[in-house]
Write an enzyme that holds these catalytic residues in place. Structure first.
Site, short mmCIF file in Angstrom:
data_model
loop_
_atom_site.label_atom_id
_atom_site.label_comp_id
_atom_site.label_asym_id
_atom_site.label_seq_id
_atom_site.Cartn_x
_atom_site.Cartn_y
_atom_site.Cartn_z
N HIS A 1 1.21 -1.17 0.21
CA HIS A 1 -0.10 0.04 -0.11
C HIS A 1 1.15 1.52 -0.02
O HIS A 1 0.58 2.13 -1.08
CB HIS A 1 -0.77 -0.69 1.24
CG HIS A 1 -1.90 -0.95 1.49
ND1 HIS A 1 -2.25 -2.02 2.12
CD2 HIS A 1 -2.72 -1.27 0.36
CE1 HIS A 1 -3.43 -2.65 1.09
NE2 HIS A 1 -3.58 -2.13 -0.23
N ASP B 1 -9.72 -2.83 -0.15
CA ASP B 1 -9.94 -3.32 1.69
C ASP B 1 -8.76 -2.19 2.14
O ASP B 1 -9.45 -2.11 3.42
CB ASP B 1 -8.26 -4.51 1.85
CG ASP B 1 -7.54 -3.63 1.24
OD1 ASP B 1 -7.05 -2.82 0.87
OD2 ASP B 1 -6.39 -4.53 0.34
N GLU C 1 -14.69 0.50 -6.03
CA GLU C 1 -14.14 -0.44 -6.19
C GLU C 1 -15.10 -0.82 -6.56
O GLU C 1 -16.92 -1.60 -5.80
CB GLU C 1 -14.02 -1.41 -4.98
CG GLU C 1 -14.72 -2.09 -3.88
CD GLU C 1 -13.11 -3.41 -4.55
OE1 GLU C 1 -12.46 -3.16 -4.24
OE2 GLU C 1 -14.24 -4.86 -5.33
N GLY D 1 -15.10 0.45 -12.28
CA GLY D 1 -14.15 1.09 -12.43
C GLY D 1 -13.85 1.46 -14.06
O GLY D 1 -13.47 3.20 -14.59
N ASP E 1 -5.46 0.25 -7.50
CA ASP E 1 -5.04 -1.21 -6.87
C ASP E 1 -5.86 -2.34 -7.82
O ASP E 1 -6.79 -2.59 -6.30
CB ASP E 1 -5.32 -0.31 -6.04
CG ASP E 1 -5.06 -1.78 -4.75
OD1 ASP E 1 -4.14 -2.66 -5.16
OD2 ASP E 1 -5.65 -1.05 -3.38
N SER E 2 -5.63 -3.10 -8.35
CA SER E 2 -6.70 -4.00 -9.21
C SER E 2 -6.10 -5.52 -8.58
O SER E 2 -5.58 -5.42 -7.70
CB SER E 2 -7.00 -3.99 -10.58
OG SER E 2 -5.36 -4.37 -10.96
N THR E 3 -7.22 -6.32 -8.60
CA THR E 3 -6.73 -7.89 -8.44
C THR E 3 -6.07 -8.20 -9.79
O THR E 3 -5.86 -7.40 -10.48
CB THR E 3 -8.22 -8.92 -8.21
OG1 THR E 3 -8.92 -8.32 -9.75
CG2 THR E 3 -8.97 -8.58 -6.64
N ASP E 4 -4.93 -9.56 -9.47
CA ASP E 4 -4.84 -10.30 -10.99
C ASP E 4 -5.58 -10.12 -12.05
O ASP E 4 -6.81 -10.10 -11.99
CB ASP E 4 -4.05 -11.83 -10.53
CG ASP E 4 -3.48 -11.79 -9.05
OD1 ASP E 4 -2.75 -10.71 -8.82
OD2 ASP E 4 -3.00 -12.90 -8.69
#
Lengths: 283, 283
Positions: free
Chosen positions: A64, A88, A108, A140, A157-160
């Site tokens: 972060h 998160d 998100e 997004g 700040d994404s997931t895989d």
């Protein structure tokens, strides 16, 4: 004695990590993904999406701080910030440490992630009630199209990446929309995976970002929560340079709150090993 | 389909890694430790001691380049080099790339490790027949006492510290003997564990080295073969500085053979995250 064990397979299924679980705290299947939260003896609370670790209390600060402060300390005066993903809350927590910031939008897609973070991850979601923060639960890649010349900083700040929903945050079209949504002095960072297990996605994401932005630089960090323990992000801008326009003086405002990031780390994170340079075709 | 799986527990036994094995190549109990070699789909050949990964073909280059080239490119003209440990051969392979080197002693306590490396790890043991290299199988903490003012470079490529044999390479007495065995311009590097799982040993080793040497600096690298994927080494000397006395011009002699190390990486590796600085008490 409790012997519950969480196992996480790396891409390709030929390796992975495991850790002991003290307690299952929560598990749900949202519209988009499976969400789990565990209490663990080694890493504190661990939050996973579809069986992949997203956040561990013990060392989430590294990821972060690096996704946030690298772009934030390059921009001369960041006021309007957009975070895409980041459910998160760890990234918004770091963004809100910067005294110049006036408005943060955190977009998100999965409202269940936001709710789970609020209830079970207090150390990352601690700024969710900050009046400067607006949380929007939508896609997004659609939201970004509503803004032109507006954001000083955009953080992805994404997931895989996957072929599905997560993949929409790794397309050239999406990066173009980010470019359009940024001011002239705008800066951008995005998580771009690791150079060992996710070579293909790192290369794709970096190349697409560098096709769109005038300036683009990969940077790296020591991130044990994501196997293999090395992570990359890509900095991009319309003109600002990650080293020449870096303003380390401003770090003093809250340097005691930083557990990883500092002036030397900022500069060092842009030093790339030869095999990483080769991967993204830079000499 | 083969489902054999190797599991390695981290210190504390609450987390670890696993990987698929295609084939067991060799297994023995030597006088000092259990030695295994596996063929794996993800990491090529993997060599373990007492169940802990020491070397993986896929990415051993990182650890070996960093423990070797950082000190070697600081010394103005390294001729006599001592490696303590390093039985797989990776460190001697890197040392022998330097054209100034005349004599290398590799002191590996366990002759079985040397023999296993010779037979099963050709990519690391490839210089074992180099006439500049002398392999001695004895206790490094004893051998070092025979030399005074002799070595230009000493590299401590040991296994993890323990209270037993491995621990002898982490004592203040041993580091003093290294100091005595070095020339006035001598430089030193030692593996000093990771700052997440081995905080205690990192701190002990760094503090002991810095008690003995005039100059001592921790440096770091992205090393996926050792969980948690971050590793540290400590550079030390009687006077040479790791940045001011660094001679990047000499890298050109074999830069195409380096897969990780380069000029920027050398400098960047000395940048420490705040939590690591705190661990070793530096501001």
């Amino acid at each position: 004695m409790n012997h519950l064990r969480f196992e996480e397979y790396n891409i390709g299924n030929n390796s992975g990590i495991f850790f002991t679980i003290d307690k299952f705290l929560y598990s749900t299947q949202s519209k988009y993904q499976r969400i789990d939260v565990f209490e663990t003896p080694e890493f504190g609370r661990v939050f996973t999406l579809d069986g992949l670790t997203m956040t561990r209390e013990s060392d989430e600060f590294i990821y972060h701080e690096m996704i946030t402060h690298v772009p934030m300390f390059i921009h001369p005066n960041p006021k309007n910030v957009l975070i895409i993903g980041g459910g998160d809350g760890g990234t918004s927590r770091e963004v809100l440490k910067h005294p110049s910031v006036e408005n943060v939008i955190m977009c998100e897609i999965d409202s269940d992630v936001v709710n789970v973070a609020k209830e079970f991850l207090p150390t990352t979601s601690c700024e969710f009630d900050n009046p400067k923060l607006k949380i929007i639960c939508e896609d997004g890649s659609k939201l970004i199209k509503k803004y032109k010349d507006y954001f000083d900083v955009i953080i992805i700040d994404s997931t895989d990446p996957t072929e599905g929903q997560g993949g929409l945050l790794f397309t050239e079209e999406f990066y173009k929309d980010c470019y359009e949504a940024m001011t002239e002095n705008g800066v951008f960072s995005a998580e771009t995976e690791d150079p060992f297990l996710h070579k293909k996605w790192l290369k794709l994401a970096y190349n697409r970002i560098s096709n769109v932005f005038n300036v683009s630089n990969l940077y790296m960090g020591y991130v044990p929560q994501y196997p293999p323990g090395t992570w990359t992000w890509t900095f991009a801008s319309k003109g600002l340079d990650p080293i020449k326009d870096f303003n380390p003086e401003k770090i003093k405002a809250f340097e005691s709150e930083l557990k990883y990031y500092n002036e030397s780390i900022h500069i060092a994170s842009f030093a790339l090993p030869n095999f990483v340079k080769e991967l993204i075709n830079i000499k």
